[in-house]
Design a protein around this motif. Structure first.
Motif, PDB file in Angstrom:
ATOM      1  N   VAL A   1       0.801  -1.088  -0.048  1.00  0.00           N
ATOM      2  CA  VAL A   1       0.186  -0.051   0.061  1.00  0.00           C
ATOM      3  C   VAL A   1       0.978   1.241  -0.048  1.00  0.00           C
ATOM      4  O   VAL A   1       1.918   1.269   0.442  1.00  0.00           O
ATOM      5  CB  VAL A   1      -0.872   0.102   1.240  1.00  0.00           C
ATOM      6  N   GLY A   2       0.430   2.496  -0.624  1.00  0.00           N
ATOM      7  CA  GLY A   2       1.051   3.454  -0.695  1.00  0.00           C
ATOM      8  C   GLY A   2       0.093   4.780  -0.682  1.00  0.00           C
ATOM      9  O   GLY A   2      -1.054   4.518  -0.565  1.00  0.00           O
ATOM     10  N   ILE A   3       0.565   5.868  -0.644  1.00  0.00           N
ATOM     11  CA  ILE A   3      -0.130   7.241  -0.702  1.00  0.00           C
ATOM     12  C   ILE A   3      -0.152   7.777  -2.127  1.00  0.00           C
ATOM     13  O   ILE A   3       0.779   8.238  -2.524  1.00  0.00           O
ATOM     14  CB  ILE A   3       0.050   8.123   0.481  1.00  0.00           C
ATOM     15  N   TYR A   4      -1.241   8.020  -2.712  1.00  0.00           N
ATOM     16  CA  TYR A   4      -1.377   8.769  -3.970  1.00  0.00           C
ATOM     17  C   TYR A   4      -1.343  10.052  -3.575  1.00  0.00           C
ATOM     18  O   TYR A   4      -1.786  11.044  -2.770  1.00  0.00           O
ATOM     19  CB  TYR A   4      -2.881   8.507  -4.648  1.00  0.00           C
ATOM     20  N   ILE A   5      -0.383  10.733  -4.671  1.00  0.00           N
ATOM     21  CA  ILE A   5       0.060  12.285  -4.315  1.00  0.00           C
ATOM     22  C   ILE A   5      -0.067  13.069  -5.681  1.00  0.00           C
ATOM     23  O   ILE A   5       0.333  14.244  -5.655  1.00  0.00           O
ATOM     24  CB  ILE A   5       1.507  12.222  -3.818  1.00  0.00           C
ATOM     25  N   GLY A   6      -0.917  12.376  -6.452  1.00  0.00           N
ATOM     26  CA  GLY A   6      -1.227  13.289  -7.951  1.00  0.00           C
ATOM     27  C   GLY A   6      -0.112  13.020  -8.759  1.00  0.00           C
ATOM     28  O   GLY A   6       0.858  12.397  -8.732  1.00  0.00           O
ATOM     29  N   ASN A   7      -0.234  13.311  -9.969  1.00  0.00           N
ATOM     30  CA  ASN A   7       0.614  13.363 -11.051  1.00  0.00           C
ATOM     31  C   ASN A   7       0.818  11.743 -11.418  1.00  0.00           C
ATOM     32  O   ASN A   7       1.904  11.391 -12.033  1.00  0.00           O
ATOM     33  CB  ASN A   7       1.848  13.912 -10.986  1.00  0.00           C
ATOM     34  N   ASN A   8      -0.300  10.910 -11.377  1.00  0.00           N
ATOM     35  CA  ASN A   8      -0.030   9.534 -11.442  1.00  0.00           C
ATOM     36  C   ASN A   8       0.965   8.953 -10.725  1.00  0.00           C
ATOM     37  O   ASN A   8       1.785   8.041 -11.160  1.00  0.00           O
ATOM     38  CB  ASN A   8       0.100   9.232 -12.987  1.00  0.00           C
ATOM     39  N   SER A   9       1.358   9.156  -9.604  1.00  0.00           N
ATOM     40  CA  SER A   9       2.569   8.920  -8.768  1.00  0.00           C
ATOM     41  C   SER A   9       2.153   8.664  -7.460  1.00  0.00           C
ATOM     42  O   SER A   9       0.946   9.010  -6.709  1.00  0.00           O
ATOM     43  CB  SER A   9       3.772  10.085  -8.648  1.00  0.00           C
ATOM     44  N   PHE A  10       2.615   7.899  -6.622  1.00  0.00           N
ATOM     45  CA  PHE A  10       2.303   7.340  -5.341  1.00  0.00           C
ATOM     46  C   PHE A  10       3.619   7.415  -4.376  1.00  0.00           C
ATOM     47  O   PHE A  10       4.906   7.033  -4.814  1.00  0.00           O
ATOM     48  CB  PHE A  10       1.750   6.045  -5.085  1.00  0.00           C
TER      49      PHE A  10
END
Length: 350
Positions: A309-318
Motif C-alpha cells: 500500500v502507498g499514498i496517492y500524491i497526484g501526477n499519477n504517482s504514489f
C-alpha cells in the motif's frame, strides 16, 4: 498567633503557585485524541524535539501523560543573554531551498514547525522550489547552528549506494529499470554470475536515480481540493523520503508499507490503527477517481492477495515504503503497474 500562622501559610502557598506555573509552562498533559504532530504544531516545535526531550522511541502516547514541550536549559539562558540569540537569528533568518528539500525537513533542521514557516512566508501549501529563499524562525535557529550547516551534506551520502530486498515476482530486469541501472551493472555490483535471484535476497543498487525522484515529482503534490489534514499527510510523508525500509517498522527509524501509513496519518491527526495491508483494505472503500491522500493498493507481490500500500500524491504517482526506502514511484512503473489493485479512501476520511 493565628494571624501570623495564616500569613506564613498564605506566603508559602503563593510561592508554590508561582513555581508551579513556571514548571507547567514547559510541559504538556496529553489529552484523548492527541498525536505528537498535533502537540508539536500547537507548541511551535518539531516532532523530533518531542521525541528527543521525552526520550520516546516511538510515536505512542497516552492520555494524562506529561510531555516536555520546551528545552530544559532554555528558560535559564533567556533572561541573562537575550541579545545573543537575536544577533545569531538575525544573521541567518533565511534559508535557500535545495533540491530534495521539503517544508518538514527544513522545519526540523531549524527546530521550528511547518505551520510557522508557512505563516512567515505566506505559503498556502507545501510546494517549494530549489533556489527559493524562505524566512525561518530565528529563535530556534540560534539553538542549533551546527545542524543547519551539516544537514544538506547528509543527502548526497544516501545517493551513492542503497540496497533492495527481492520480493516475489522480481527479476533483475525490473529491478534494474526501477533504479535506472542496466542488468550488467546490477550483476557487477552484486558479483552475480547468473540472473538467478531469490526472494529475500539483498542487492546493492544505484541510489542516484531513486534520490532524484522526489525532486521531479514531489512539487505537484498539493491539490486545491484537499483538506488541511490531507495536506499535512503529504507534507509529513514527504519529510521521510529516503528513510530505510524495515520489516514491521512503524517509526522514523524505519518503516514497512503499512507502518508508514499508520505513522504518517496519525501524525496528521487522522486516527488509523496499526494493522497490515489487509487490515487497511478492510477499513477503506474503493474510489474510481483518486484524490491526493487516498491509498493505492497492490496485490500478489511477495504474497498472494493485497500485499502492498502507498499514498496517492497526484501526477499519477504514489509515495510508499517499498524496496530499500521510502520513495516516490510512478503508477506506470513496470513492476508496480502490473500489480496494481485499486485506489481506496479510508472510511475515516469520508
Amino acid at each position: 498567633m493565628r494571624k501570623i500562622i495564616f500569613t506564613l501559610f498564605a506566603a508559602t502557598a503563593l510561592t508554590f503557585a508561582i513555581g508551579t506555573s513556571d514548571t507547567e509552562a514547559s510541559t504538556y498533559t496529553v489529552k484523548p485524541g492527541d498525536t505528537l504532530w498535533k502537540i508539536a504544531s500547537s507548541n511551535n516545535i518539531s516532532v523530533n524535539q518531542l521525541l528527543t526531550w521525552n526520550k520516546l522511541s516511538s510515536n505512542s502516547i497516552y492520555p494524562k501523560q506529561s510531555l516536555k514541550v520546551a528545552a530544559v536549559s532554555a528558560p535559564a539562558a533567556t533572561p541573562t543573554k537575550t541579545s545573543a540569540p537575536k544577533t545569531s537569528a538575525s544573521s541567518a533568518s533565511t534559508y535557500t531551498v535545495k533540491a530534495g528539500d521539503t517544508l518538514s525537513h527544513i522545519a526540523r533542521i531549524h527546530s521550528t514547525s511547518v505551520s510557522s514557516i508557512q505563516q512567515l512566508n505566506k505559503l498556502s501549501g507545501s510546494n517549494i522550489r530549489p533556489g527559493q529563499k524562505l524566512t525561518v524562525s530565528g529563535k530556534a535557529q540560534a539553538t542549533a547552528p551546527a545542524t543547519v550547516v551539516k544537514a544538506p551534506a547528509a543527502a548526497p551520502a544516501v545517493s551513492k549506494t542503497s540496497t533492495y530486498r527481492v520480493v516475489s515476482g522480481d527479476t533483475l530486469t525490473n529491478i534494474a529499470k526501477r533504479y535506472g541501472m542496466s542488468v550488467s551493472q546490477l550483476m557487477s555490483s552484486n558479483g552475480l554470475k547468473t540472473s538467478t535471484i531469490r526472494v529475500g535476497q539483498t542487492l546493492k543498487v544505484d541510489g542516484t536515480s531513486v534520490s532524484k525522484q522526489p525532486v521531479t515529482v514531489s512539487n505537484p503534490v498539493a491539490a486545491p481540493s484537499t483538506s488541511g489534514k490531507v495536506s499535512s499527510v503529504v507534507s509529513i510523508a514527504n519529510s521521510f523520503l529516503g528513510t530505510p525500509y524495515k520489516w514491521g517498522g512503524a517509526a522514523p527509524g524505519g518503516f514497512d508499507c503499512s507502518g508508514f501509513i499508520y505513522y504518517v496519518y496519525n501524525q496528521a491527526g487522522i486516527t488509523v490503527p496499526r494493522t497490515n495491508t489487509t487490515g487497511l483494505d478492510a477499513i477503506s472503500s474503493t474510489v474510481s477517481s483518486p484524490q491526493v491522500g487516498d491509498l493505492v493498493f497492490f496485490k500478489n507481490t511477495y504474497r498472494a492477495g493485497i500485499s502492498h500500500v502507498g499514498i496517492y500524491i497526484g501526477n499519477n504517482s504514489f509515495l510508499h515504503a517499498g524496496g530499500a526506502k521510502v520513495q516516490i514511484t510512478s503508477m506506470n512503473d513496470s513492476y508496480w503497474g502490473k500489480h496494481f489493485d485499486s485506489y481506496q479512501r479510508l472510511n475515516v476520511m469520508k
